[in-house]
Design a protein around this motif. Structure first.
Motif, PDB file in Angstrom:
ATOM      1  N   HIS A 105      -1.148  -3.510 -17.715  1.00 29.76           N
ATOM      2  CA  HIS A 105       0.050  -2.771 -17.308  1.00 29.76           C
ATOM      3  C   HIS A 105       0.020  -1.328 -17.805  1.00 29.76           C
ATOM      4  O   HIS A 105       0.896  -0.546 -17.463  1.00 29.76           O
ATOM      5  N   GLN A 106      -1.001  -1.000 -18.572  1.00 27.77           N
ATOM      6  CA  GLN A 106      -1.063   0.332 -19.167  1.00 27.77           C
ATOM      7  C   GLN A 106      -2.225   1.173 -18.662  1.00 27.77           C
ATOM      8  O   GLN A 106      -2.162   2.399 -18.704  1.00 27.77           O
ATOM      9  N   GLN A 107      -3.285   0.522 -18.187  1.00 31.48           N
ATOM     10  CA  GLN A 107      -4.472   1.238 -17.723  1.00 31.48           C
ATOM     11  C   GLN A 107      -4.636   1.071 -16.217  1.00 31.48           C
ATOM     12  O   GLN A 107      -4.574  -0.048 -15.695  1.00 31.48           O
ATOM     13  N   THR A 108      -4.860   2.162 -15.520  1.00 31.43           N
ATOM     14  CA  THR A 108      -4.932   2.175 -14.060  1.00 31.43           C
ATOM     15  C   THR A 108      -5.947   1.187 -13.496  1.00 31.43           C
ATOM     16  O   THR A 108      -5.645   0.434 -12.568  1.00 31.43           O
ATOM     17  N   PHE A 109      -7.159   1.167 -14.065  1.00 31.05           N
ATOM     18  CA  PHE A 109      -8.211   0.296 -13.547  1.00 31.05           C
ATOM     19  C   PHE A 109      -7.789  -1.164 -13.579  1.00 31.05           C
ATOM     20  O   PHE A 109      -7.899  -1.888 -12.580  1.00 31.05           O
ATOM     21  N   PHE A 110      -7.279  -1.616 -14.715  1.00 29.02           N
ATOM     22  CA  PHE A 110      -6.894  -3.018 -14.856  1.00 29.02           C
ATOM     23  C   PHE A 110      -5.608  -3.331 -14.092  1.00 29.02           C
ATOM     24  O   PHE A 110      -5.435  -4.441 -13.597  1.00 29.02           O
ATOM     25  N   TRP A 111      -4.721  -2.333 -13.995  1.00 27.84           N
ATOM     26  CA  TRP A 111      -3.486  -2.558 -13.237  1.00 27.84           C
ATOM     27  C   TRP A 111      -3.786  -2.858 -11.776  1.00 27.84           C
ATOM     28  O   TRP A 111      -3.163  -3.716 -11.156  1.00 27.84           O
ATOM     29  N   SER A 206      11.704 -12.386 -16.522  1.00 28.65           N
ATOM     30  CA  SER A 206      12.027 -11.015 -16.915  1.00 28.65           C
ATOM     31  C   SER A 206      10.845 -10.081 -16.676  1.00 28.65           C
ATOM     32  O   SER A 206      11.011  -8.958 -16.209  1.00 28.65           O
ATOM     33  N   HIS A 207       9.649 -10.576 -16.968  1.00 30.92           N
ATOM     34  CA  HIS A 207       8.438  -9.770 -16.777  1.00 30.92           C
ATOM     35  C   HIS A 207       8.175  -9.459 -15.308  1.00 30.92           C
ATOM     36  O   HIS A 207       7.595  -8.426 -14.974  1.00 30.92           O
ATOM     37  N   HIS A 208       8.620 -10.345 -14.427  1.00 34.66           N
ATOM     38  CA  HIS A 208       8.400 -10.155 -12.991  1.00 34.66           C
ATOM     39  C   HIS A 208       9.582  -9.477 -12.298  1.00 34.66           C
ATOM     40  O   HIS A 208       9.534  -9.269 -11.089  1.00 34.66           O
ATOM     41  N   GLY A 209      10.622  -9.149 -13.056  1.00 31.21           N
ATOM     42  CA  GLY A 209      11.776  -8.482 -12.473  1.00 31.21           C
ATOM     43  C   GLY A 209      11.420  -7.114 -11.926  1.00 31.21           C
ATOM     44  O   GLY A 209      10.514  -6.445 -12.421  1.00 31.21           O
ATOM     45  N   LYS A 210      12.150  -6.692 -10.905  1.00 33.45           N
ATOM     46  CA  LYS A 210      11.814  -5.448 -10.205  1.00 33.45           C
ATOM     47  C   LYS A 210      12.117  -4.201 -11.022  1.00 33.45           C
ATOM     48  O   LYS A 210      11.378  -3.228 -10.974  1.00 33.45           O
ATOM     49  N   SER A 211      13.199  -4.209 -11.774  1.00 30.36           N
ATOM     50  CA  SER A 211      13.592  -2.985 -12.485  1.00 30.36           C
ATOM     51  C   SER A 211      14.373  -3.314 -13.747  1.00 30.36           C
ATOM     52  O   SER A 211      15.164  -4.264 -13.788  1.00 30.36           O
ATOM     53  N   ASP A 218      12.114  -6.689 -17.597  1.00 28.64           N
ATOM     54  CA  ASP A 218      11.307  -5.778 -18.398  1.00 28.64           C
ATOM     55  C   ASP A 218       9.849  -5.911 -17.962  1.00 28.64           C
ATOM     56  O   ASP A 218       9.067  -6.619 -18.592  1.00 28.64           O
ATOM     57  N   PRO A 219       9.472  -5.258 -16.832  1.00 28.57           N
ATOM     58  CA  PRO A 219       8.105  -5.356 -16.325  1.00 28.57           C
ATOM     59  C   PRO A 219       7.051  -4.893 -17.325  1.00 28.57           C
ATOM     60  O   PRO A 219       5.882  -5.248 -17.203  1.00 28.57           O
ATOM     61  N   ASN A 220       7.467  -4.086 -18.317  1.00 30.54           N
ATOM     62  CA  ASN A 220       6.533  -3.615 -19.333  1.00 30.54           C
ATOM     63  C   ASN A 220       6.739  -4.349 -20.653  1.00 30.54           C
ATOM     64  O   ASN A 220       6.535  -3.790 -21.732  1.00 30.54           O
ATOM     65  N   GLY A 221       7.163  -5.600 -20.564  1.00 30.11           N
ATOM     66  CA  GLY A 221       7.348  -6.422 -21.750  1.00 30.11           C
ATOM     67  C   GLY A 221       7.158  -7.884 -21.388  1.00 30.11           C
ATOM     68  O   GLY A 221       6.824  -8.222 -20.258  1.00 30.11           O
ATOM     69  N   ASN A 222       7.373  -8.768 -22.369  1.00 26.14           N
ATOM     70  CA  ASN A 222       7.222 -10.207 -22.146  1.00 26.14           C
ATOM     71  C   ASN A 222       5.870 -10.542 -21.525  1.00 26.14           C
ATOM     72  O   ASN A 222       5.780 -11.154 -20.467  1.00 26.14           O
TER      73      ASN A 222
END
Length: 260
Positions: A105-111, A206-211, A218-222
């Motif tokens: 979720h943090q690096q473009t290649f892996f995302w 929560s991790h799959h929530g849209k916003s 929290d797409p950037n958590g959990n």
């Protein structure tokens, strides 16, 4: 008992998928307009590629390399207590997957390899398999699985995979089995204990929530897969006991999380 599970781990995982699949059918989830034929094809093909080719291929590759480079290590764990090997396997497996998932979720290649999973607008038992094949080939915990197998911990790996699949499949299930734990007041202390150890549907939804705007997502958590302890330890946990009403990717192209 553990020997039986180890010997029939593949069958038990398939049975688990069938049982949860039946609950989806019974609940009418397969009639949802948010899930199309290409969703089912993507999820089933990805699952088969992972289970039938990638995991066995990595186990075989590590075994061959191990026999060539460090043959004396073969069966190193065979005399170690089963429960110690199982705990070691599960904890390091989950820690590695937590960081790999977070990195995705943090690096473009892996995302780009992981992004297909977050295009799902509705949860289902096979949503967790919506990743590119290369994503799985680079997944460090699969290589750890292969190493433990080479070291003689095959039984612990087989049992661990069954336990892990129970948590992962159930946390992606649209049946939301944990809802009564939050809704029934007397069960809320139990909900607190369970969700602070294992990944529950509410926690993972929560991790799959849209916003994050809904106060639940929290797409950037959990990021956890089996245990929620890593999110708590590294500051990415969000407990709400609720489920997002919208799942998937944000529509705003300026959102860094969706545009990578």
């Amino acid at each position: 008992m553990m020997q039986f599970i180890g010997q029939h781990s593949t069958g038990m995982v398939i049975l688990l998928l069938i049982l949860f699949g039946l609950t989806e059918i019974a609940g009418g989830f397969l009639d949802s307009r948010k899930r199309r034929l290409d969703d089912y094809l993507l999820e089933n093909i990805s699952a088969l590629v992972l289970i039938l080719f990638i995991k066995p291929g990595i186990v075989i590759a590590v075994g061959l390399l191990g026999l060539k480079l460090f043959p004396s290590a073969a069966g190193l764990m065979s005399q170690t207590n089963f429960w110690i090997v199982l705990l070691l396997f599960l904890m390091l497996d989950d820690l590695l997957q937590y960081w790999y998932h977070r990195l995705s979720h943090q690096q473009t290649f892996f995302w780009k390899l992981h992004r297909p999973q977050h295009t799902a607008e509705e949860m289902g038992l096979l949503v967790s398999y919506r990743n590119a094949a290369l994503y799985y080939l680079l997944m460090p915990n699969i290589w750890w699985l292969a190493l433990v197998t080479y070291f003689g911990g095959g039984l612990a790996v087989a049992v661990g995979l069954v336990l892990k699949q129970i948590v992962i499949v159930s946390s992606h299930s649209p049946t939301k089995w944990d809802r009564p734990l939050y809704d029934i007041k007397v069960l809320r202390p139990l909900a607190f204990v369970v969700e602070h150890i294992l990944i529950t549907p509410a926690f993972h939804y929560s991790h799959h929530g849209k916003s994050q705007a809904d106060g639940i997502s929290d797409p950037n958590g959990n990021f956890g897969n089996m245990f929620s302890i890593w999110d708590q330890l590294f500051g990415t946990a969000k407990f709400t006991g609720k489920y997002p009403t919208e799942l998937g990717l944000p529509n705003d192209p300026r959102d860094n999380w969706s545009s990578n």
